[in-house]
Design an enzyme around this catalytic site. Sequence first.
Site, mmCIF file in Angstrom:
data_model
loop_
_atom_site.group_PDB
_atom_site.id
_atom_site.type_symbol
_atom_site.label_atom_id
_atom_site.label_comp_id
_atom_site.label_asym_id
_atom_site.label_seq_id
_atom_site.Cartn_x
_atom_site.Cartn_y
_atom_site.Cartn_z
ATOM 1 N N HIS A 1 18.527 -11.322 -38.031
ATOM 2 C CA HIS A 1 18.972 -11.335 -39.420
ATOM 3 C C HIS A 1 19.279 -9.905 -39.837
ATOM 4 O O HIS A 1 18.600 -8.963 -39.401
ATOM 5 C CB HIS A 1 17.875 -11.934 -40.317
ATOM 6 C CG HIS A 1 18.357 -12.327 -41.676
ATOM 7 N ND1 HIS A 1 18.538 -11.423 -42.692
ATOM 8 C CD2 HIS A 1 18.710 -13.545 -42.188
ATOM 9 C CE1 HIS A 1 18.965 -12.059 -43.764
ATOM 10 N NE2 HIS A 1 19.081 -13.341 -43.494
ATOM 11 N N HIS B 1 28.172 -16.440 -41.590
ATOM 12 C CA HIS B 1 27.310 -16.540 -42.767
ATOM 13 C C HIS B 1 26.661 -17.911 -42.860
ATOM 14 O O HIS B 1 25.441 -18.034 -42.734
ATOM 15 C CB HIS B 1 28.137 -16.248 -44.029
ATOM 16 C CG HIS B 1 27.350 -16.199 -45.302
ATOM 17 N ND1 HIS B 1 25.972 -16.144 -45.351
ATOM 18 C CD2 HIS B 1 27.748 -16.194 -46.607
ATOM 19 C CE1 HIS B 1 25.572 -16.094 -46.608
ATOM 20 N NE2 HIS B 1 26.631 -16.146 -47.390
ATOM 21 N N ASP C 1 17.918 -20.620 -40.655
ATOM 22 C CA ASP C 1 18.783 -21.653 -40.080
ATOM 23 C C ASP C 1 18.155 -22.342 -38.881
ATOM 24 O O ASP C 1 18.503 -23.488 -38.570
ATOM 25 C CB ASP C 1 20.124 -21.032 -39.660
ATOM 26 C CG ASP C 1 20.870 -20.451 -40.842
ATOM 27 O OD1 ASP C 1 21.143 -21.202 -41.778
ATOM 28 O OD2 ASP C 1 21.159 -19.245 -40.826
#
Length: 381
Positions: free
Chosen positions: A267, A227, A318
């Site tokens: 994702h 996560h 990210d």
Amino acid sequence: MSDDLKRGLEGVLVAESELSFIDGDAGQLVYRGYDIADLAEGASYEEVVYLLWYGHLPNRDELAEFSSAMAAERSLDENVHRTIESLVEADENPMAALRTVVSQLAANDDEATFDAEAVTDREANIRKGRRITAKIPTALAAFKRLRDGDDPVAPREDLSHAANFLYMLNDEEPDDVLSEVFDQALVLHADHGLNASTFSAMVTASTLSDLHSAVTSAIGTLAGSLHGGANQNVMRMLQEVDESGMDPTAWVKHALDEGKRVAGFGHRVYNVKDPRAEILGEQSEALAEAAGDMKWYDYSVAIEEYMMEEKGLAPNVDFYSASTYYQMGIPIDVYTPIFAMSRAGGWIAHVLEQYEDNRLIRPRARYVGPRDQTLVPLDER
């Protein structure tokens, strides 16, 4: 596995929310009707938190009152400082340290309660939420500085949420560019539907546990590598590319041939490029140009292009937050705690929403174990 079984609750609707909307096919993220690109460009983190908690963007007076009230809550009690010192001495992981500190904040909050009626008091929870959101940056900066052998820097009430954190982290007031970039990063991470940490906060709140417990649950969930740790893995990957001396495309091809996963791609929700990655990519480029060193940004672009062309995979938030934070001088293992620092606003908003129309979250599992077992007495086994 049965066709009706949804592992990881994928695709299962468990709640209605007015907070954020994600269109994974169009690459769109919306907070309460506002596109994330517009908010990142035109609203501060404080404005976005106000939007999430109150349902509308504040006017100038409302923002001033809200920001001032939150800034006034930034300081930590002395016993919390002692706890941070002990966590540094124990060489604790920053996320574990943050989880411990947030839990302890309840002990210093006069409104913290487990009373079944008082626990859902919206105005009290907003006040507690302000305190939690304001104190997390102070705790995180103090942990980092103590770990480095430096004294903590006291928070300032005259700086924004973003600028104050950077000031406490580096003992130097950041320039407008760094403050703006970091503020945008906080806005982009503030909420994202029912991700794992948000859902864990809602599960905790659904039992009529308190707000501090719900946020502590969320931090513990975010600490998991599936996560919250992806941007740390991205930066370590970029460092490996740099140390190898290889062309980044060749490095990625070699890594994939060896069965390794390339961090920062794919994702659960987005089927196209994460809209937050678009914005952070631009910020990473701007920081690189300002510093006169395009290396990390160039590596990232080359890897993104290769993964898209060869694997059809687009980067997530990210991927570019890694090089953005690195160019700001933020330690790699502080990236995920910064995620928590930002997402606290969203976690609290979802808990407020959960309390408003609460039902205990209690799914069921299909039993697939043995049946009709015969108990054999202990002496005969």
